[in-house]
Enzyme design. Structure first.
Site, PDB file in Angstrom:
ATOM      1  N   SER A  28       0.824  -1.195   0.000  1.00  9.60           N
ATOM      2  CA  SER A  28       0.000   0.000   0.000  1.00  9.60           C
ATOM      3  C   SER A  28       0.865   1.254   0.000  1.00  9.60           C
ATOM      4  CB  SER A  28      -0.908   0.027   1.235  1.00  9.60           C
ATOM      5  OG  SER A  28      -1.865  -1.011   1.191  1.00  9.60           O
ATOM      6  N   GLY A  66      -2.886  -0.482  -4.146  1.00  7.40           N
ATOM      7  CA  GLY A  66      -1.815   0.089  -3.340  1.00  7.40           C
ATOM      8  C   GLY A  66      -1.205   1.341  -3.907  1.00  7.40           C
ATOM      9  N   GLU A  89      -7.380  -3.012  -7.958  1.00  8.80           N
ATOM     10  CA  GLU A  89      -8.134  -2.762  -6.732  1.00  8.80           C
ATOM     11  C   GLU A  89      -7.697  -1.486  -6.025  1.00  8.80           C
ATOM     12  OE1 GLU A  89      -7.619  -6.254  -4.388  1.00  8.80           O
ATOM     13  OE2 GLU A  89      -8.668  -7.545  -5.793  1.00  8.80           O
ATOM     14  N   PRO A  90      -7.942  -0.324  -6.603  1.00  9.31           N
ATOM     15  CA  PRO A  90      -7.629   0.918  -5.880  1.00  9.31           C
ATOM     16  C   PRO A  90      -8.640   1.177  -4.774  1.00  9.31           C
ATOM     17  CG  PRO A  90      -8.716   1.423  -7.946  1.00  9.31           C
ATOM     18  CD  PRO A  90      -8.502  -0.068  -7.929  1.00  9.31           C
ATOM     19  N   GLY A  91      -8.166   1.637  -3.650  1.00 10.92           N
ATOM     20  CA  GLY A  91      -9.045   2.006  -2.545  1.00 10.92           C
ATOM     21  C   GLY A  91      -8.623   3.353  -2.018  1.00 10.92           C
ATOM     22  N   ARG A  92      -7.456   3.364  -1.346  1.00 18.70           N
ATOM     23  CA  ARG A  92      -6.887   4.613  -0.827  1.00 18.70           C
ATOM     24  C   ARG A  92      -6.792   5.667  -1.925  1.00 18.70           C
ATOM     25  NH1 ARG A  92      -2.630   4.821   2.941  1.00 18.70           N
ATOM     26  NH2 ARG A  92      -2.232   2.626   2.501  1.00 18.70           N
ATOM     27  N   ARG A 151      -3.497   5.681  12.062  1.00 21.59           N
ATOM     28  CA  ARG A 151      -2.359   5.448  11.183  1.00 21.59           C
ATOM     29  C   ARG A 151      -1.045   6.045  11.691  1.00 21.59           C
ATOM     30  NH1 ARG A 151      -2.100   7.433   6.597  1.00 21.59           N
ATOM     31  NH2 ARG A 151      -0.982   5.706   5.593  1.00 21.59           N
ATOM     32  N   CYS A 180      -5.469   8.739  26.407  1.00 20.94           N
ATOM     33  CA  CYS A 180      -4.476   8.472  27.457  1.00 20.94           C
ATOM     34  C   CYS A 180      -3.333   7.621  26.927  1.00 20.94           C
ATOM     35  CB  CYS A 180      -5.154   7.806  28.659  1.00 20.94           C
ATOM     36  SG  CYS A 180      -6.330   8.879  29.484  1.00 20.94           S
ATOM     37  N   TYR A 206      -8.809   4.612   5.621  1.00 22.74           N
ATOM     38  CA  TYR A 206      -8.368   4.020   6.892  1.00 22.74           C
ATOM     39  C   TYR A 206      -8.507   4.969   8.080  1.00 22.74           C
ATOM     40  CZ  TYR A 206      -6.628   0.850   3.393  1.00 22.74           C
ATOM     41  OH  TYR A 206      -6.571   0.019   2.316  1.00 22.74           O
TER      42      TYR A 206
END
Length: 437
Positions: free
Chosen positions: A210, A248, A290-293, A334, A365, A395
């Site tokens: 990714s 990715g 498969e693009p996502g981000r 992230r 905390c 994400y």
């Protein structure tokens, strides 16, 4: 941007959005999402058309999936890739036909496999020898034999190490995904699928990592996958009709980063695929990606309200100002998980020209609850100011948690000067509904 320096999102003042929806909030630009989807479809279709090859673009739902987003994806011509029963349920709720959905994952449950068969998904990506047998057994139990086999692909790890961090590099040998190309394991797995009459082998699937910003890694990977396809043909006579080359593709999180050039990437991949197929004397397979981000990542800005602003004197005598916001690692894990970098800006006004060395932190905390480790912010930033962190579409909400029993933020879609909630903010009643006391 308005005259007073306030940030506007899809024509709506950030302060107005906060007044209506509160903070933290994820603000998602619908038209930007749709435009990014079209970039991938148009670029890859145009690049592979001269080869006579079709391309399917699967939106990687793990990056962020909701009913509205799944509908947008389908309306723009995307298919939907899911990796759990929950993601599959969202896609089905959105009205995505099973034939346009893929299911993958390294440890699918029996119920997830059964649900995929019931929905007649277009492909199940099997991840191990054991899973090949399990899917075949489920297919037999469901009566999927003879002329109605279950379409599957085999996930292959090609040994390529690519990505921004070890935890998001997924094709090197020492990790949990797929069947290794090394030692003939992937070839054996593909042959094993051919031995099951309940299964239809569509092809091989790979995903090398990714946040990749070097297109060369994708080209090397494509060569390896086409070589595997030829190896299977030469040993069994079966030429796989499809190859999935994964996703990715990197985006820009900070001004210093350069997103991957999608049209150029598509042309480069098409060139490699065409060349290798010509050398091997084989037809060009149907390609899927498969693009996502790279579709949803840049569409979203997280809005926070600034709380405590605290100068801290460091050991070397310098001063860093800690700027605390009303969210943090519960809405963006992230940075804590793999040192992801972001930028930020004041969203409600123009700050002073003088800047200060700052660290944006959350309210949790944990000392590692850091949104941005080091950034120059206006020296007059104060409690009550609004801070905008861009490129949080991937994400952010999908990995959000209730740590410290915080409420997960809403996702607000903006388009053409209008805003609507597509995922509502959680309430205390939502939290307590799971606690049986």
């Amino acid at each position: 941007m308005s005259d007073d320096g306030a940030l506007a999102l899809a024509g709506i003042d950030a302060a107005a959005l906060v007044a209506e929806f509160g903070t933290p909030s994820y603000i998602l630009d619908e038209e930007h999402f749709r435009a990014r989807a079209r970039v991938f479809i148009d670029s890859f279709t145009a690049a592979f058309a001269p080869l006579g090859a079709s391309v399917d673009v699967y939106y990687a739902g793990k990056s962020f999936l909701s009913v509205a987003v799944a509908r947008w994806a389908r309306e723009e011509g995307l298919r939907v890739d899911t990796c759990t029963g929950g993601e599959l349920a969202v896609a089905l709720r959105a009205g995505v036909p099973g034939a346009e959905i893929g299911l993958h994952g390294n440890n699918k449950s029996d119920s997830e496999i059964s649900r995929a068969l019931e929905a007649r998904v277009g492909r199940i990506v099997v991840d191990s020898f054991a899973e090949i047998d399990r899917v075949a057994a489920a297919a037999r139990a469901a009566g999927r034999t003879g002329a109605d086999p279950v379409p599957v692909m085999v996930r292959v790890t090609t040994g390529i190490h690519a990505g921004g961090h070890e935890f998001i590099s997924t094709a090197h040998e020492d990790q949990k995904f797929g069947v290794s190309l090394a030692g003939g394991q992937a070839l054996a797995a593909l042959a094993a699928v051919l031995g099951h009459p309940e299964l239809e082998l569509l092809g091989a699937h790979t995903h090398i990592g990714s946040q990749i910003q070097d297109a060369h890694a994708f080209e090397i990977n494509a060569r390896k996958m086409l070589g595997l396809r030829e190896d299977l043909r030469s040993t069994t006579g079966y030429l796989m009709p499809e190859l999935d080359l994964g996703g990715g593709y990197g985006i820009a999180y900070t001004p210093e980063e350069i997103p991957i050039d999608v049209p150029s990437l598509a042309l480069d991949l098409a060139g490699v695929v065409g060349q290798v197929c010509t050398e091997l004397g084989t037809t060009v397979p149907r390609i899927s990606i498969e693009p996502g981000r790279s579709i949803v990542g840049s569409t979203t800005v997280t809005l926070y309200t600034v709380g405590v602003v605290k100068p801290v004197t460091l050991e070397d005598g310098s001063v860093r100002v800690y700027v605390s916001v009303d969210g943090g690692m519960s809405d963006n894990i992230r940075p804590a998980l793999y040192d992801a970098r972001y930028t930020a800006r004041l969203a409600n006004r123009t700050g002073s020209a003088q800047t200060m060395r700052a660290r944006v932190v959350g309210k949790h905390c944990e000392s590692g609850d850091i949104v941005i480790s080091d950034i120059a912010l206006p020296a007059d930033i104060a409690p009550g100011d609004l801070l905008a962190v861009p490129a949080t579409g991937a994400y952010g909400r999908s990995m959000a948690s209730n740590y410290n029993h915080v409420l997960r933020p809403p996702v607000v879609a903006v388009s053409g000067g209008r805003a609507r909630v597509i995922v509502r903010r959680e309430t205390e009643d939502d939290l307590l509904a799971l606690d049986l006391g």
